[in-house]
Design an enzyme around this catalytic site. Sequence first.
Site, PDB file in Angstrom:
ATOM      1  N   ASP A   1     -10.028   3.162   1.927  1.00 39.88           N
ATOM      2  CA  ASP A   1     -10.160   2.479   3.230  1.00 39.88           C
ATOM      3  C   ASP A   1     -10.801   3.381   4.283  1.00 39.88           C
ATOM      4  OD1 ASP A   1      -9.155  -0.076   2.695  1.00 39.88           O
ATOM      5  OD2 ASP A   1      -7.073   0.535   3.007  1.00 39.88           O
TER       6      ASP A   1
ATOM      7  N   LYS B   1       0.814  -1.232   0.000  1.00 37.80           N
ATOM      8  CA  LYS B   1       0.000   0.000   0.000  1.00 37.80           C
ATOM      9  C   LYS B   1       0.847   1.282   0.000  1.00 37.80           C
ATOM     10  CE  LYS B   1      -4.310  -1.723   1.936  1.00 37.80           C
ATOM     11  NZ  LYS B   1      -5.321  -1.629   2.980  1.00 37.80           N
TER      12      LYS B   1
HETATM   13  N1  LIG Z   1     -12.375  -4.485   7.533  1.00 42.08           N
HETATM   14  C1  LIG Z   1     -11.474  -4.022   6.681  1.00 42.08           C
HETATM   15  O1  LIG Z   1     -11.819  -3.552   5.585  1.00 42.08           O
HETATM   16  C2  LIG Z   1     -10.015  -4.043   7.022  1.00 42.08           C
HETATM   17  C3  LIG Z   1      -9.100  -3.316   6.263  1.00 42.08           C
HETATM   18  C4  LIG Z   1      -7.751  -3.318   6.618  1.00 42.08           C
HETATM   19  C5  LIG Z   1      -7.345  -4.065   7.712  1.00 42.08           C
HETATM   20  N2  LIG Z   1      -8.254  -4.797   8.428  1.00 42.08           N
HETATM   21  C6  LIG Z   1      -7.836  -5.555   9.625  1.00 42.08           C
HETATM   22  O2  LIG Z   1      -7.335  -4.620  10.560  1.00 42.08           O
HETATM   23  C7  LIG Z   1      -6.291  -5.189  11.335  1.00 42.08           C
HETATM   24  C8  LIG Z   1      -5.067  -4.263  11.302  1.00 42.08           C
HETATM   25  O3  LIG Z   1      -4.554  -4.187   9.978  1.00 42.08           O
HETATM   26  P1  LIG Z   1      -3.321  -3.236   9.587  1.00 42.08           P
HETATM   27  O4  LIG Z   1      -3.105  -3.418   8.151  1.00 42.08           O
HETATM   28  O5  LIG Z   1      -3.509  -1.878  10.139  1.00 42.08           O
HETATM   29  O6  LIG Z   1      -2.119  -3.944  10.406  1.00 42.08           O
HETATM   30  P2  LIG Z   1      -0.745  -3.301  10.884  1.00 42.08           P
HETATM   31  O7  LIG Z   1      -0.352  -2.156  10.050  1.00 42.08           O
HETATM   32  O8  LIG Z   1       0.181  -4.460  11.057  1.00 42.08           O
HETATM   33  O9  LIG Z   1      -1.083  -2.709  12.362  1.00 42.08           O
HETATM   34  C9  LIG Z   1      -1.399  -3.581  13.418  1.00 42.08           C
HETATM   35  C10 LIG Z   1      -1.886  -2.786  14.628  1.00 42.08           C
HETATM   36  O10 LIG Z   1      -2.307  -3.736  15.634  1.00 42.08           O
HETATM   37  C11 LIG Z   1      -1.574  -3.520  16.838  1.00 42.08           C
HETATM   38  N3  LIG Z   1      -1.364  -4.801  17.519  1.00 42.08           N
HETATM   39  C12 LIG Z   1      -0.984  -5.982  16.934  1.00 42.08           C
HETATM   40  N4  LIG Z   1      -0.907  -6.945  17.875  1.00 42.08           N
HETATM   41  C13 LIG Z   1      -1.240  -6.364  19.063  1.00 42.08           C
HETATM   42  C14 LIG Z   1      -1.352  -6.846  20.403  1.00 42.08           C
HETATM   43  N5  LIG Z   1      -1.109  -8.120  20.700  1.00 42.08           N
HETATM   44  N6  LIG Z   1      -1.733  -5.979  21.364  1.00 42.08           N
HETATM   45  C15 LIG Z   1      -2.007  -4.684  21.062  1.00 42.08           C
HETATM   46  N7  LIG Z   1      -1.917  -4.155  19.822  1.00 42.08           N
HETATM   47  C16 LIG Z   1      -1.540  -5.001  18.839  1.00 42.08           C
HETATM   48  C17 LIG Z   1      -0.292  -2.851  16.407  1.00 42.08           C
HETATM   49  O11 LIG Z   1       0.267  -2.160  17.513  1.00 42.08           O
HETATM   50  P3  LIG Z   1       1.827  -1.702  17.497  1.00 42.08           P
HETATM   51  O12 LIG Z   1       1.858  -0.409  16.723  1.00 42.08           O
HETATM   52  O13 LIG Z   1       2.151  -1.538  18.926  1.00 42.08           O
HETATM   53  O14 LIG Z   1       2.606  -2.800  16.826  1.00 42.08           O
HETATM   54  C18 LIG Z   1      -0.813  -1.914  15.295  1.00 42.08           C
HETATM   55  O15 LIG Z   1      -1.413  -0.769  15.852  1.00 42.08           O
HETATM   56  C19 LIG Z   1      -6.054  -6.588  10.738  1.00 42.08           C
HETATM   57  O16 LIG Z   1      -6.742  -7.522  11.521  1.00 42.08           O
HETATM   58  C20 LIG Z   1      -6.683  -6.516   9.360  1.00 42.08           C
HETATM   59  O17 LIG Z   1      -7.167  -7.760   8.906  1.00 42.08           O
HETATM   60  C21 LIG Z   1      -9.587  -4.784   8.111  1.00 42.08           C
END
Ligand SMILES: NC(=O)c1ccc[n+]([C@@H]2O[C@H](COP(=O)([O-])OP(=O)(O)OC[C@H]3O[C@@H](n4cnc5c(N)ncnc54)[C@H](OP(=O)(O)O)[C@@H]3O)[C@@H](O)[C@H]2O)c1
Length: 286
Positions: free
Chosen positions: A106, A70
Site C-alpha cells: 500500500d 490487515k
Molecule cells: N486508493 C487506495 O488504494 C486506497 C487504499 C486504502 C484505503 N483507501 C481509502 O482511504 C480511506 C481511509 O481508509 P483506511 O483504511 O485508512 O480507514 P480507517 O483506518 O478507518 O481510517 C479513517 C481515517 O479517516 C478519518 N476520518 C473519518 N471520518 C472523518 C471525518 N468525518 N472527519 C475527519 N476525519 C475523518 C479518521 O480519523 P480519526 O482517526 O479521527 O477517526 C482516520 O484518520 C477510505 O476512503 C478508503 O477507501 C484507498
Amino acid sequence: MNLAKVKLFALIGDPVDQSLSPAMHNAAFRALGLNCAYVALRVPERFLPDAIGGIRALGMAGFNVTTPHKIGIVGLLDELDESASLVGAVNTVKNDRGKLIGFNTDGEGALRALKGKIGPIKRKEVVLLGAGGAAHAIAFSLASAGARLTIANRTVPKARAFASTIEQKLGINVEVISLARAKLTEALKNADALINATSVGMYPRADQTLVSASMMHRGLIVNDIVYRPLLTRLLREARRAGGRTIDGLGMLVHQGALAFEIWTGKRAPIKVMDSAAKRQLRGESM
Ligand SMILES: NC(=O)c1ccc[n+]([C@@H]2O[C@H](COP(=O)([O-])OP(=O)(O)OC[C@H]3O[C@@H](n4cnc5c(N)ncnc54)[C@H](OP(=O)(O)O)[C@@H]3O)[C@@H](O)[C@H]2O)c1
C-alpha cells in the site's frame, strides 16, 4: 485458460463485493497470457484463521488482504518482509512452496503514484491527512523515502501515538497537527504535496472536503486516495487553486501492480490494470 491447472489468487476481506482488484488482476493475467485467476472471497473476522488454513490446504498461489484483516493476519503467516513488519500490517501474501509470506504494498503503491508527479521524495514537505490504516502504510513509506512529514488528524492523540512509532522505528521527526483550518493552512504554505488518507469525500458524502482551494497554493500536488468518486471535491478544489492532482486509482493500481510482481515475478501491465479499474468504476456510475 486451462482450469485444471489454474493458479488461484484471491482477495479476502469483509466486505469485498465492491473491490476493483479482481477486474485489475484478471485483466493483467489475460494480458500476459498467464493461466491464473483471481476471485474475491468474503471472510468474516471470526473465520480468518479457518480461511488461512483453507488457503494453505488448497495451495492457493497468493492473496490480497483488505479491511478488517490487515493487522489480524500478521500472526497467521510464516514470515513478513520488511515492508509488512515496519507497518505492522499486510495487504499481500505470497505462497512460497507452502510458506505464507506477508508484504505491504500500500505505502510503496502510494509512493510510486506520487513520484510520477513530484519526482524524488527526499526532503519534500508532505502533509498527510489521516492516521488510520492507509495513512500508516503511506506515512512509513514517505518517511523511509526521506520526506518531511506533517500528519493532520481529527483524533490528535491517535496521530501523536502513530508519529512516535514512526520516530522510534525510523529515527525521523514527524509533525502532528489537528484539522483546524488555521493549522492546516499554515502547514500547507510550504508543502510540496497534500495526501488525503481519510475517508472524507467518499461516496455518499462526496460533497465534503477537509481542505478548500483558498488553503492551497498553485503548484501543490494533491493526492486523494479516495476513489469513489474518482474526481473528489478535494481534487476539484485543488484544480481551482492551480494545483496538480493524483486520484485514488494511482495508489490502488500501483499497490496491485506491486502485488502482481511479487506473485508472478513479471512486470505488471500497469495501463491494462488502470483501464480495467476505470472500466469497472464507469460501469458503477451508469
Ligand atoms: N486508493 C487506495 O488504494 C486506497 C487504499 C486504502 C484505503 N483507501 C481509502 O482511504 C480511506 C481511509 O481508509 P483506511 O483504511 O485508512 O480507514 P480507517 O483506518 O478507518 O481510517 C479513517 C481515517 O479517516 C478519518 N476520518 C473519518 N471520518 C472523518 C471525518 N468525518 N472527519 C475527519 N476525519 C475523518 C479518521 O480519523 P480519526 O482517526 O479521527 O477517526 C482516520 O484518520 C477510505 O476512503 C478508503 O477507501 C484507498
